[in-house]
Design a protein around this motif. Structure first.
Motif, PDB file in Angstrom:
ATOM      1  N   ARG A 158       3.022 -12.188 -10.392  1.00 28.46           N
ATOM      2  CA  ARG A 158       3.400 -12.914  -9.937  1.00 28.46           C
ATOM      3  C   ARG A 158       1.637 -13.960  -9.100  1.00 28.46           C
ATOM      4  NH1 ARG A 158       1.882  -8.160  -4.352  1.00 28.46           N
ATOM      5  NH2 ARG A 158       2.890  -9.497  -2.854  1.00 28.46           N
TER       6      ARG A 158
ATOM      7  N   GLU B   7       8.462 -11.163  -3.488  1.00 24.87           N
ATOM      8  CA  GLU B   7       7.599  -9.824  -3.381  1.00 24.87           C
ATOM      9  C   GLU B   7       6.625 -10.374  -2.418  1.00 24.87           C
ATOM     10  OE1 GLU B   7       5.656  -7.922  -6.575  1.00 24.87           O
ATOM     11  OE2 GLU B   7       4.671  -6.563  -5.168  1.00 24.87           O
ATOM     12  N   SER B   8       6.572 -10.062  -1.006  1.00 25.42           N
ATOM     13  CA  SER B   8       7.666  -8.830  -0.662  1.00 25.42           C
ATOM     14  C   SER B   8       8.130  -9.787   0.648  1.00 25.42           C
ATOM     15  CB  SER B   8       6.794  -7.977  -0.244  1.00 25.42           C
ATOM     16  OG  SER B   8       6.458  -7.094  -0.770  1.00 25.42           O
TER      17      SER B   8
ATOM     18  N   CYS C  61      11.063  -7.739  -3.833  1.00 27.59           N
ATOM     19  CA  CYS C  61      10.796  -5.720  -3.687  1.00 27.59           C
ATOM     20  C   CYS C  61      10.236  -6.122  -2.085  1.00 27.59           C
ATOM     21  CB  CYS C  61       9.775  -6.381  -4.094  1.00 27.59           C
ATOM     22  SG  CYS C  61       8.200  -4.686  -4.596  1.00 27.59           S
ATOM     23  N   TYR C  62      10.183  -5.002  -1.385  1.00 33.25           N
ATOM     24  CA  TYR C  62      10.430  -4.921   0.334  1.00 33.25           C
ATOM     25  C   TYR C  62       8.780  -3.144  -0.019  1.00 33.25           C
ATOM     26  CZ  TYR C  62      13.779  -1.917   0.395  1.00 33.25           C
ATOM     27  OH  TYR C  62      15.010  -0.865   1.103  1.00 33.25           O
ATOM     28  N   ASN C  63       8.565  -2.968   1.141  1.00 34.33           N
ATOM     29  CA  ASN C  63       7.914  -1.205   1.495  1.00 34.33           C
ATOM     30  C   ASN C  63       8.385  -0.485   2.571  1.00 34.33           C
ATOM     31  OD1 ASN C  63       5.428  -1.401   2.957  1.00 34.33           O
ATOM     32  ND2 ASN C  63       5.112  -3.007   1.369  1.00 34.33           N
TER      33      ASN C  63
ATOM     34  N   MET D 152       6.363   1.227   4.160  1.00 37.16           N
ATOM     35  CA  MET D 152       4.990   2.217   4.581  1.00 37.16           C
ATOM     36  C   MET D 152       4.426   1.687   5.866  1.00 37.16           C
ATOM     37  SD  MET D 152       2.551   1.666   1.346  1.00 37.16           S
ATOM     38  CE  MET D 152       3.246   0.475  -0.196  1.00 37.16           C
TER      39      MET D 152
ATOM     40  N   ASP E 163      -0.123  -1.394   3.534  1.00 39.56           N
ATOM     41  CA  ASP E 163       0.473  -1.496   2.694  1.00 39.56           C
ATOM     42  C   ASP E 163      -0.331  -0.783   1.262  1.00 39.56           C
ATOM     43  OD1 ASP E 163       1.937  -2.460   0.350  1.00 39.56           O
ATOM     44  OD2 ASP E 163       2.004  -4.449   0.852  1.00 39.56           O
ATOM     45  N   TRP E 164      -0.696  -1.273   0.364  1.00 43.53           N
ATOM     46  CA  TRP E 164      -0.909  -0.240  -0.604  1.00 43.53           C
ATOM     47  C   TRP E 164      -2.857  -0.134   0.226  1.00 43.53           C
ATOM     48  CZ3 TRP E 164      -5.626  -3.058  -2.326  1.00 43.53           C
ATOM     49  CH2 TRP E 164      -6.041  -4.377  -1.823  1.00 43.53           C
TER      50      TRP E 164
ATOM     51  N   HIS F 147       9.345  -0.116  -2.460  1.00 47.95           N
ATOM     52  CA  HIS F 147       8.187  -0.519  -3.768  1.00 47.95           C
ATOM     53  C   HIS F 147       7.532   1.324  -2.676  1.00 47.95           C
ATOM     54  CE1 HIS F 147       4.391  -0.183  -4.377  1.00 47.95           C
ATOM     55  NE2 HIS F 147       4.511  -1.886  -5.487  1.00 47.95           N
TER      56      HIS F 147
ATOM     57  N   HIS G 140       6.775  -2.433 -11.600  1.00 45.02           N
ATOM     58  CA  HIS G 140       5.512  -2.485 -11.966  1.00 45.02           C
ATOM     59  C   HIS G 140       4.384  -1.569 -13.433  1.00 45.02           C
ATOM     60  CE1 HIS G 140       5.391  -4.870  -7.134  1.00 45.02           C
ATOM     61  NE2 HIS G 140       6.341  -5.137  -8.131  1.00 45.02           N
TER      62      HIS G 140
ATOM     63  N   ARG H 140       6.573  -6.514 -14.426  1.00 46.54           N
ATOM     64  CA  ARG H 140       5.492  -7.424 -13.940  1.00 46.54           C
ATOM     65  C   ARG H 140       4.384  -6.658 -14.901  1.00 46.54           C
ATOM     66  NH1 ARG H 140       2.074  -7.546 -10.181  1.00 46.54           N
ATOM     67  NH2 ARG H 140       3.050  -7.188  -8.232  1.00 46.54           N
TER      68      ARG H 140
ATOM     69  N   ASP I 118       1.445  -5.431 -13.357  1.00 51.01           N
ATOM     70  CA  ASP I 118       1.042  -5.279 -12.081  1.00 51.01           C
ATOM     71  C   ASP I 118      -0.620  -4.924 -12.501  1.00 51.01           C
ATOM     72  OD1 ASP I 118       1.259  -4.526  -9.436  1.00 51.01           O
ATOM     73  OD2 ASP I 118       1.301  -2.827  -9.522  1.00 51.01           O
ATOM     74  N   HIS I 119      -1.436  -5.044 -10.984  1.00 45.78           N
ATOM     75  CA  HIS I 119      -2.723  -5.198 -11.181  1.00 45.78           C
ATOM     76  C   HIS I 119      -3.417  -4.876 -12.574  1.00 45.78           C
ATOM     77  CE1 HIS I 119      -2.508  -2.823  -7.084  1.00 45.78           C
ATOM     78  NE2 HIS I 119      -1.813  -4.592  -6.824  1.00 45.78           N
TER      79      HIS I 119
ATOM     80  N   TYR J 147      -5.226  -9.216  -8.840  1.00 46.92           N
ATOM     81  CA  TYR J 147      -4.629 -10.336  -9.113  1.00 46.92           C
ATOM     82  C   TYR J 147      -5.465 -11.338 -10.181  1.00 46.92           C
ATOM     83  CZ  TYR J 147      -0.832  -7.763  -7.017  1.00 46.92           C
ATOM     84  OH  TYR J 147       0.196  -7.106  -6.633  1.00 46.92           O
TER      85      TYR J 147
HETATM   86  C1  DNO Z   1       0.349  -4.434  -4.211  1.00 49.49           C
HETATM   87  C2  DNO Z   1       1.265  -4.541  -4.142  1.00 49.49           C
HETATM   88  C3  DNO Z   1       1.907  -4.223  -2.624  1.00 49.49           C
HETATM   89  C4  DNO Z   1       3.893  -4.440  -2.979  1.00 49.49           C
HETATM   90  C5  DNO Z   1       4.146  -4.600  -1.751  1.00 49.49           C
HETATM   91  C6  DNO Z   1       5.542  -4.110  -1.599  1.00 49.49           C
HETATM   92  O1  DNO Z   1       0.132  -4.695  -5.449  1.00 49.49           O
HETATM   93  O2  DNO Z   1       2.288  -3.497  -5.465  1.00 49.49           O
HETATM   94  O3  DNO Z   1       1.816  -4.644  -1.935  1.00 49.49           O
HETATM   95  O4  DNO Z   1       3.708  -6.264  -3.740  1.00 49.49           O
HETATM   96  O5  DNO Z   1       3.724  -3.027  -1.784  1.00 49.49           O
HETATM   97  O6  DNO Z   1       5.917  -4.622  -0.436  1.00 49.49           O
END
Ligand code: DNO
Length: 347
Positions: free
Chosen positions: A6, A64-65, A102-104, A106, A110-111, A200, A267, A309, A311-312, A325
């Motif tokens: 990312r 994303e996203s 990629c989308y969500n 929520m 988001d997270w 997501h 992820h 990918r 992820d964090h 990131y």
């Molecule tokens: C956090 C990511 C999320 C993700 C969105 C997708 O680090 O995994 O923010 O990009 O939920 O829409």
């Protein structure tokens, strides 16, 4: 699998030059960041991203996203305009060669984490979620001083309060209906454009602040995939979002949905599940609760050939930057994923 990374665009401290030097790197995952949620992305911005990424000998195949406007999730009468804009964005990124979005879904947040720089015993810092800290926050109290890190800064406190309040009477079933309404309009466009949509999971995969959350476990993912039962309507399998709850067997889900051809993006992140929440950890299985080998093997054995990918990552070696990131720990994660994949495929 196609390895990806990312990138937050020109403002990102991590450069495309950094990314292209990671072994096996194929695709950059990015987005247009200077347009308000719900509006159409300019073709120039999309092509600008593509040009920069390709100049670094990488592909731009995953977005994303493309965020979903709150009015769509709330099912307001204004949603049709935002859905039309969404479809136009699908067409535009597809035209630039993007294959996966990629989308969500929520509500509002988001997270969610309660600490962005929790110190681990080795001196690295990581993202963490402790339930008791979440329980102390009430976004409906506008005079409360408490906020959580990572909250959407585009909302003022009063706006946040009112958008949270709008959800108070919404049931999970109503949110499902709004998701279906959105998918029935958006998925046909993605089919036409040859793009895979990859929802997501909710992160964490349970309700917070009394807001409905529905993309949380196997039963709900089954329900989601049936809403519009075509391959283009798929998922981003986020191991950390699902794996922070003991009720989710992530390897089993990876096998099942990969065999169905419905995982378009993965992820990979490890978490240590605690009694009161979770901490993100290094990717290596031994560092957290998840069996990363078992998840990768489930993907491999079931023919997964989509994007993946790291992820964090933690912050290590003195790096500073966008929580989760940075470059170093995610690059280590990428190398670990390459190693697992090579060993599994030759094993
Ligand atoms: C956090 C990511 C999320 C993700 C969105 C997708 O680090 O995994 O923010 O990009 O939920 O829409």
């Amino acid at each position: 699998m196609k390895l990806s990374f990312r990138w937050y665009g020109k403002e990102d401290k991590v450069t495309l030059q950094n990314i292209c030097q990671i072994p096996g790197m194929h695709t950059v995952v990015s987005a247009v960041y200077d347009v308000p949620v719900g509006e159409v992305w300019s073709k120039e911005s999309i092509l600008g991203l593509k040009r920069q990424i390709e100049a670094a000998n990488l592909h731009f195949e995953v977005v994303e996203s493309i965020p979903v406007h709150e009015d769509i999730k709330l099912g307001k009468s204004t949603r049709d305009r935002y859905i039309e804009n969404y479809c136009e964005n699908i067409r535009r990124v597809a035209q630039a060669g993007v294959r996966c979005i990629c989308y969500n879904f929520m509500p509002v947040f988001d997270w969610t984490r309660t600490e962005l720089a929790h110190r681990l015993p080795d001196g690295s810092t990581t993202l963490a979620y402790y339930q008791e800290q979440v329980d102390m926050v009430n976004p409906l109290e506008s005079d409360s001083d408490l906020t959580l890190p990572g909250w959407d800064a585009s909302y003022s406190r009063d706006q946040l309060k009112s958008v949270v309040a709008e959800y108070q009477s919404m049931t999970e079933d109503a949110l499902w209906d709004n998701l279906q309404y959105f998918l029935k309009r958006v998925i046909p466009v993605s089919v036409e454009c040859g793009v895979n949509m990859a929802i997501h999971e909710d992160d964490p995969c349970w309700s917070i602040f009394g807001l409905p959350r529905i993309i949380t476990d196997e039963r709900n993912l089954d329900r989601f995939l049936k809403l519009v039962d075509v391959p283009n309507n798929g998922i981003t399998l986020c191991t950390g979002s699902l794996g922070c709850s003991g009720r989710n067997n992530v390897a089993k889900m990876a096998a099942k949905y990969a065999a169905m051809g419905r995982i378009h993006f993965v992820h990979m992140r490890n978490v240590a599940v605690l009694d009161n929440g979770f901490e993100e950890r290094a990717h290596l299985s031994a560092c957290g609760t998840l069996d990363m080998y078992a998840i990768m093997k489930a993907l491999y054995d079931n023919g997964f050939d989509g994007y993946i990918r790291p992820d964090h990552g933690r912050m290590i070696w003195g790096e500073t930057g966008r929580p989760g990131y940075g470059l170093y720990d995610r690059a280590l994660g990428a190398t670990y994923l390459n190693g697992l994949w090579e060993a599994i495929s030759k094993g």
